[in-house]
Design an enzyme around this catalytic site. Structure first.
Site: not given
Ligand code: NAD
Length: 335
Positions: A141, A220
């Site tokens: 990711c 994130h």
């Protein structure tokens, strides 16, 4: 019609399975689970044919009253490709145990080492390199988020050097066995974090990365600094990012003040609040003395989903890069 198996119906597997359901050129033949838990029951309720990821556990599912069609070995015989979404490092074991023996194509996820596959993949950066390959790894990711952004910057403005800091959600929302309750953890303490070298498996750039884990589960955040080769103004960069569907520009003025607000938006916008795009704060895009600064958020559970779909098309040479990304974007509502 390409027949697909999902080995590991977890966070990534269930999303890739549903995304395949929106495509006209591929279909899910079956998904696997290791345990007869609620996720296994949900998969059956949703109409997926269920197989056991571990052949010896067939009886455990039968004893729990869950209908299974067979084992991973039975499923592999029925498909053209396996999308392996098993936990970190298990994909490499599955490759040795099943995929190589059966001669079937397979896609691995970012938790595997790069040498599990012939090529590491990001649709924007190196779609063509996956053409015709048997084994491809879709990068993680964080690496997907970095690579998309840096590919666009490199193509349009040139890159001398990248420095990036990853502020990472500690675990996914469903985790109840591990996590970080208090504190900010440099991970690793020593430079570089693995993200920079991982980006270099798909994109040729000079990059150094550091990373921290923090007690949040939603997304994130990346703080990125790029020394540019050419003169560019902040607005030039915003214009390039605005044109790319896999980048979503948001603004603090509109109330996007944190990842909590981004996810609150996503809860209304998409099923499972999945954000397949890099979420870039428009105001953060600043060029100062030839250096670009960008802050972006990455929904770790969702960002690699479109890349898995494009990887399938590349491996079977079903479409060229632009065509595949366009179909994937349209079917998943990425605009
Ligand atoms: P997960 O734990 O949510 O799901 C993994 C699934 O695989 C579970 O359903 C588990 O039961 C199953 N499984 C366990 N052993 C297996 C085996 N031997 N064979 C097949 N399946 C098995 O994990 P996840 O978050 O979906 O991660 C899967 C992969 O995707 C990892 O490589 C991970 O690094 C990568 N990835 C995860 C994220 C994320 O943030 N969740 C993002 C990008 C990439």
């Amino acid at each position: 019609m390409i027949k697909v198996a999902i080995n590991g119906y977890g966070t990534i597997g269930k999303r890739v399975a549903d995304a395949i359901g929106y495509q006209k050129d591929m279909e899910v033949v079956g998904v696997t689970k290791t345990k007869p838990d609620f996720e296994a029951k949900l998969a059956v309720n949703k109409g997926y044919k269920l197989y056991t990821a571990i052949p010896e556990r067939l009886k455990v599912f039968e004893d729990a009253g869950i209908k299974v069609e067979g084992t991973i070995e039975d499923l592999i015989e029925k498909v053209d490709i396996v999308v392996d979404c098993s936990p970190n490092k298990v994909g490499a074991e599955n490759k040795a145990k099943y995929y190589e023996k059966a001669g079937v194509k397979a896609i691995f996820q970012g938790g595997e080492k790069k040498d599990v596959a012939e090529v590491s993949f990001n649709a924007l950066a190196n779609y063509d390199e996956a053409k015709g390959k048997q084994f491809v790894r879709v990068v993680s990711c964080n690496t997907t988020g970095l690579t998309r952004l840096l590919y666009l910057i490199r193509e349009n403005f040139g890159i001398k050097k990248v420095r990036a800091t990853m502020i990472r959600r500690v675990v996914d929302p469903k985790e109840d066995k591990k996590g970080l309750v208090n504190g900010i953890m440099p991970d690793p303490v020593k430079l570089p974090s693995h993200h920079g070298p991982d980006v270099q498996t798909v994109l040729d750039v000079d990059i150094t990365t550091t990373a921290f884990k923090i007690p949040t589960t939603l997304m994130h955040v990346h703080s990125i600094n790029v020394e540019l080769e050419s003169d560019a103004k902040s607005d030039d960069v915003v214009a390039v990012l605005d044109k790319e569907p896999r980048i979503m520009l948001v603004s603090a003025e509109d109330g996007f003040t944190s990842t909590a607000k981004v996810i609150e938006f996503a809860r209304e916008y998409r099923m499972r609040y999945d954000l397949f795009e890099n979420v870039v704060w428009k105001e953060s895009v600043s060029v100062v003395d030839g250096e670009l600064y960008v802050t972006q958020a990455i929904h770790q559970e969702a960002i690699v989903v479109p890349e898995n779909i494009d990887a399938i098309r590349a491996m079977f040479e079903l479409a060229d890069k632009d065509e595949s990304m366009k179909i994937t974007n349209e079917t998943l509502g990425i605009c």
